[in-house]
Motif scaffolding. Structure first.
Motif, PDB file in Angstrom:
ATOM      1  N   THR A  82     -26.677  29.417 -18.933  1.00 52.12           N
ATOM      2  CA  THR A  82     -26.709  29.372 -17.468  1.00 52.12           C
ATOM      3  C   THR A  82     -27.020  30.754 -16.893  1.00 52.12           C
ATOM      4  OG1 THR A  82     -24.357  29.824 -17.344  1.00 52.12           O
ATOM      5  CG2 THR A  82     -25.012  27.511 -17.396  1.00 52.12           C
ATOM      6  N   PHE A  83     -27.491  31.654 -17.751  1.00 50.42           N
ATOM      7  CA  PHE A  83     -27.857  33.006 -17.330  1.00 50.42           C
ATOM      8  C   PHE A  83     -26.692  33.713 -16.645  1.00 50.42           C
ATOM      9  CE2 PHE A  83     -31.746  30.780 -18.025  1.00 50.42           C
ATOM     10  CZ  PHE A  83     -32.580  31.721 -18.605  1.00 50.42           C
ATOM     11  N   SER A  90     -25.669  40.142 -23.758  1.00 49.12           N
ATOM     12  CA  SER A  90     -26.094  38.769 -24.038  1.00 49.12           C
ATOM     13  C   SER A  90     -25.883  38.413 -25.505  1.00 49.12           C
ATOM     14  CB  SER A  90     -27.568  38.584 -23.683  1.00 49.12           C
ATOM     15  OG  SER A  90     -27.798  38.935 -22.335  1.00 49.12           O
ATOM     16  N   ALA A 137     -31.192  37.532 -27.830  1.00 43.25           N
ATOM     17  CA  ALA A 137     -31.679  37.949 -26.518  1.00 43.25           C
ATOM     18  C   ALA A 137     -32.423  39.270 -26.672  1.00 43.25           C
ATOM     19  CB  ALA A 137     -30.524  38.100 -25.544  1.00 43.25           C
ATOM     20  N   ARG A 173     -26.835  40.878 -15.422  1.00 45.36           N
ATOM     21  CA  ARG A 173     -27.499  39.640 -15.837  1.00 45.36           C
ATOM     22  C   ARG A 173     -27.046  39.234 -17.227  1.00 45.36           C
ATOM     23  NH1 ARG A 173     -31.258  43.280 -14.165  1.00 45.36           N
ATOM     24  NH2 ARG A 173     -32.400  42.843 -12.248  1.00 45.36           N
ATOM     25  N   GLN A 174     -27.320  37.999 -17.566  1.00 43.41           N
ATOM     26  CA  GLN A 174     -27.101  37.548 -18.937  1.00 43.41           C
ATOM     27  C   GLN A 174     -28.245  36.625 -19.313  1.00 43.41           C
ATOM     28  OE1 GLN A 174     -23.418  35.426 -19.660  1.00 43.41           O
ATOM     29  NE2 GLN A 174     -23.755  35.367 -21.862  1.00 43.41           N
ATOM     30  N   PHE A 175     -28.727  36.775 -20.540  1.00 45.93           N
ATOM     31  CA  PHE A 175     -29.801  35.912 -21.028  1.00 45.93           C
ATOM     32  C   PHE A 175     -29.281  35.059 -22.178  1.00 45.93           C
ATOM     33  CE2 PHE A 175     -32.350  38.881 -18.675  1.00 45.93           C
ATOM     34  CZ  PHE A 175     -33.405  38.100 -18.224  1.00 45.93           C
ATOM     35  N   THR A 222     -29.487  43.979 -20.610  1.00 44.47           N
ATOM     36  CA  THR A 222     -28.707  42.796 -20.953  1.00 44.47           C
ATOM     37  C   THR A 222     -28.534  42.599 -22.449  1.00 44.47           C
ATOM     38  OG1 THR A 222     -30.709  41.472 -21.071  1.00 44.47           O
ATOM     39  CG2 THR A 222     -29.568  41.520 -18.959  1.00 44.47           C
ATOM     40  N   GLY A 249     -24.969  32.056 -22.661  1.00 41.24           N
ATOM     41  CA  GLY A 249     -25.929  32.503 -21.665  1.00 41.24           C
ATOM     42  C   GLY A 249     -26.932  31.465 -21.195  1.00 41.24           C
TER      43      GLY A 249
END
Ligand code: MOS
Length: 760
Positions: free
Chosen positions: A595-596, A523, A513, A452-454, A519, A593
């Protein structure tokens, strides 16, 4: 520096600051001490609280109850934590046992303790609390979403495929509630500032979500509410928050340290007494004032073709929910691990009379993959296939649902490396007698967690004397983020680590983040990289106009900072120190990030866990002789820290498999073993040979070619251990932790002679 935590020396010397260690000289003031009075029963109404006896104790300053507590405003908890649903000390109603009903504030810890013991409490008990799924049939509701995961999903007609499958499995698996139990119980210090803001010392995993929560609860208005939060994320707004959160180290967190009630209780207490206050959790408090991983039950049916291919996955989880919006996201990952023709996920959630459940390492996925992997073993057994082979046959070459290609998937390499390390292909037959008379068993399981990415922003400055300064409100809870980011900043700028200064900022200078969902490092690194690239581009603009540089008159292009130099794609380069000396300090804000991490490729970390076990055929005592995990987390940034993360998570998985369970008293609704002496977690003596192998570093010199580590490594452990027990005894584990009772049940289901034969 590689291999050394940058905060390591301070930690071993006792200089690193944990909240409960902050001395008066660190704080600049002497806080009063606040302790909680909690409800012994799980439902009802507080009829009366009598503080007189407590207030008569020398040193007790105040007793706060729902009657005299400041009114808190509604908060939006982005972490789905309990304060988003119910705020502490705002009502006489008792929703669960262990709920805070009063705060005692005193000059000393001892006076506060005496005060807690002296508060008179009268409760009109309500109807019997419902605290376990077995009692909650009437409360189960079908859900579209289960927390961050889907509650329902479908691919094809899974029920028809199941009916027509060559082989099928049908099991119900159970996971007991348990707690994160980091070593540090945790404290929060709060002091109100002359401008109406509040200074807070705490250890949190997601700085900005918690400053927002505090700001909202105390009515700080726009800039500390959701609009201010979004403004910081979207516009790189560097405005100060009036919630001045000093985020300290924590002695572990594992998902627990987000938006917990003490972040509101300490400021509340400080407000009432007009002086700084330190709220201290007792260990028992952490079981109800912080979060836990809730109970879940999963009915899983698999259908397989004769060649082992998965024709159908039908998963029906029932998930317990407490007083928070959080729901264990059991449905998020199980359909993403294997190629399959059809699936159906249908989840139900029951709201129980329990404190808010929350995040714990591998949320949802650790439960779901336990069930799925047990099912895969059953399917393999039906087909007389090797457990590893059935997983290889069902390897998802593309994402099984979206059909997107994977970004750098090395699960096959993980299977190979793990199998080689444990000697899988030459293993003795399950149930073979070991020289010491015990039975031997081997098991394995796959692991997965989403990459994931925040969103994050970062503000980066290259100083005129060629140092890089990054200030970020990040959380270091022992996972090694500070060291990882420092190494990455060095790589991105080409400056050595001793010229990298990473400040853990107390303000909201940039939107960092959180340390959540494996993440944090990724992130924040993405935002830092964006800022560094902006600085490089800015330097090139200046240098192209400057006759004194080799860039003069060069066509523009993508400039990078490498090995102390600014480098252009065509190879033109100049020492960074010279450019900074000429143009002075350079700063830029970066962002990533939003767009996550959405992209044309699917991204996940993977693993393969193998277990060798010895089982005493008479007592069913277990020894996990060897536990070997091979993990694909992309590039390993800091090998020693990655090892610590992976092995730590494997030990946590061992605990989940064998011992972690917080039991409930069905009459009162209270946790019965809410002490570390009784809520068992693995200790050194429980841990045998544990080995973590990393595979799958992906190619290219992109500094971001790494994936999350922290959570993936807990995922396959419990099923690998359960699988080894089944291999040794034939007894199939359906419930975690696999206590003696569960092991007995598993072998009792066998044909009466099987285990006896094995023992003979
Ligand atoms: Mo993780 S369970 O998001 O700390």
């Amino acid at each position: 520096m590689k291999g050394h935590r940058i905060e390591g020396a301070d930690k071993v010397r006792g200089r690193a600051l944990f909240v409960d260690d902050l001395r008066d000289s660190d704080l600049g003031f002497v806080p009063l001490i606040a302790l909680a009075v909690t409800s012994p029963v799980g439902s009802g109404t507080v009829r009366a609280i009598r503080p007189a006896d407590a207030l008569a104790i020398a040193g007790v300053r105040a007793v706060i109850t729902h009657e005299n507590a400041p009114r808190l405003r509604k908060v939006i908890s982005l972490s789905m934590s309990e304060p988003g649903t119910r705020l502490p000390l705002q009502s006489a109603r008792i929703d669960y046992a262990g709920q805070i009903v009063a705060l005692v504030i005193a000059d000393t810890l001892q006076a506060a303790r005496d005060g807690v013991a002296s508060v008179g409490l009268e409760i009109d008990a309500g109807s019997a609390p419902v605290v376990i799924l077995a009692d909650a049939k009437a409360r189960l509701k079908s859900v579209k979403r289960a927390g961050i995961g889907p509650g329902r999903s479908r691919k094809g007609d899974a029920d028809a495929a199941l009916a027509g499958a060559a082989v099928t499995t049908d099991d119900t698996f159970h996971n007991a509630a348990h707690h994160q139990n980091p070593i540090e119980p945790g404290a929060v210090v709060a002091r109100w500032d002359p401008d109406g803001g509040v200074t807070v010392h705490a250890a949190v995993q997601w700085h900005h979500v918690d400053t927002m929560m505090i700001g909202q609860a105390f009515g700080f208005g726009w800039s500390d509410g959701l609009p201010g939060f979004l403004n910081r994320v979207l516009r790189k707004n560097r405005s100060e928050s009036k919630v001045r959160l000093n985020n300290h180290f924590s002695g572990g967190a594992f998902g627990r340290n987000v938006s917990y009630q003490a972040l509101l209780l300490a400021p509340m207490a400080a407000k009432v007494v007009g002086a700084p206050v330190k709220f201290i959790h007792t260990r028992r408090d952490t079981f109800s004032l912080m979060s836990h991983r809730s109970e879940a039950r999963q009915h899983l049916r698999l259908g397989g073709a004769a060649d082992g291919r998965l024709a159908a996955i039908v998963l029906e989880p029932d998930i317990a929910k407490g007083a928070a919006a959080f729901v264990e996201p059991v449905g998020e990952m199980p359909m993403q691990l294997y190629a399959h023709e059809t699936h159906r996920l249908t989840s139900q959630v029951a709201t129980l009379d329990l404190p808010g459940a929350g995040w714990m390492r591998g949320p949802g996925v650790a439960y779901a993959i336990f069930a799925l992997e047990q099912g895969m073993d059953r399917l393999a057994a039906e087909l007389r296939m090797d457990p590893l082979d059935i997983r290889l046959i069902n390897h998802a070459d593309v994402h099984p649902v979206s059909t997107k290609p994977w970004e750098a998937k090395a699960l096959r390499e993980a299977y190979d490396a793990g199998a080689a390390a444990i000697g899988w292909r030459d293993r003795p037959k399950g149930g073979t007698m070991r020289p010491d008379g015990r039975l031997t068993g081997y098991g394995m399981a796959s692991a997965i967690d989403l990459g994931r990415q925040f969103p994050a922003t970062a503000h980066v400055t290259l100083t005129a004397d060629a140092r890089v300064v990054v200030s970020l409100a990040v959380s270091e809870m022992g996972q090694g983020l500070l060291t990882g980011l420092t190494g990455l900043i060095s790589e991105m700028t080409g400056l050595p680590t001793d010229r990298v200064e990473l400040r853990r900022s107390a303000t909201t200078e940039s939107y960092a983040a959180g340390s959540i969902g494996s993440t944090g490092t990724y992130s924040n690194a993405a935002a830092i990289l964006d800022a560094v690239q902006r600085i490089a581009a800015g330097l090139l603009v200046k240098a192209r106009k400057d006759r004194a540089t080799p860039f003069y008159g060069h066509p523009s292009g993508l400039a990078r900072l490498m090995s102390d130099h600014l480098v252009l794609g065509d190879g033109t380069r100049a020492p960074l120190a010279d450019l900074l000396a000429r143009y002075g300090a350079q700063s830029a804000s970066g962002r990533a990030g939003l767009t996550f991490g959405a992209s044309a490729k699917a991204k996940a970390s993977f693993g393969a866990v193998f277990c060798e076990m010895a089982v005493d055929a008479v007592t069913l005592d277990i020894e996990v002789v060897r536990l070997i995990g091979a993990y694909d987390c992309g590039r390993v940034l800091q090998p020693a820290i990655a090892q610590a993360q992976l092995r730590g998570a494997m030990i946590m998985g061992l605990g989940q498999a064998l011992m972690e369970e917080t039991r409930l008293d069905r009459r009162t609704g209270a946790w019965t073993n809410a002490e570390l002496g009784e809520a068992l977690i693995p200790t050194q003596a429980d841990v045998g040979h544990i080995e973590a192998i990393t595979v799958g570093a992906f190619s290219g010199d992109n500094p971001l070619n790494f994936k999350g580590i922290a959570e993936t490594a807990i995922v396959g452990v419990a099923p690998a251990i359960a699988s080894a027990f089944a291999d040794a005894t034939g007894g199939q584990i359906r419930s975690l932790p696999m206590t003696h009772k569960e092991r007995l049940r598993a072998v009792r289901d066998l044909e009466p002679t099987t285990l006896k034969e094995a023992a003979e």
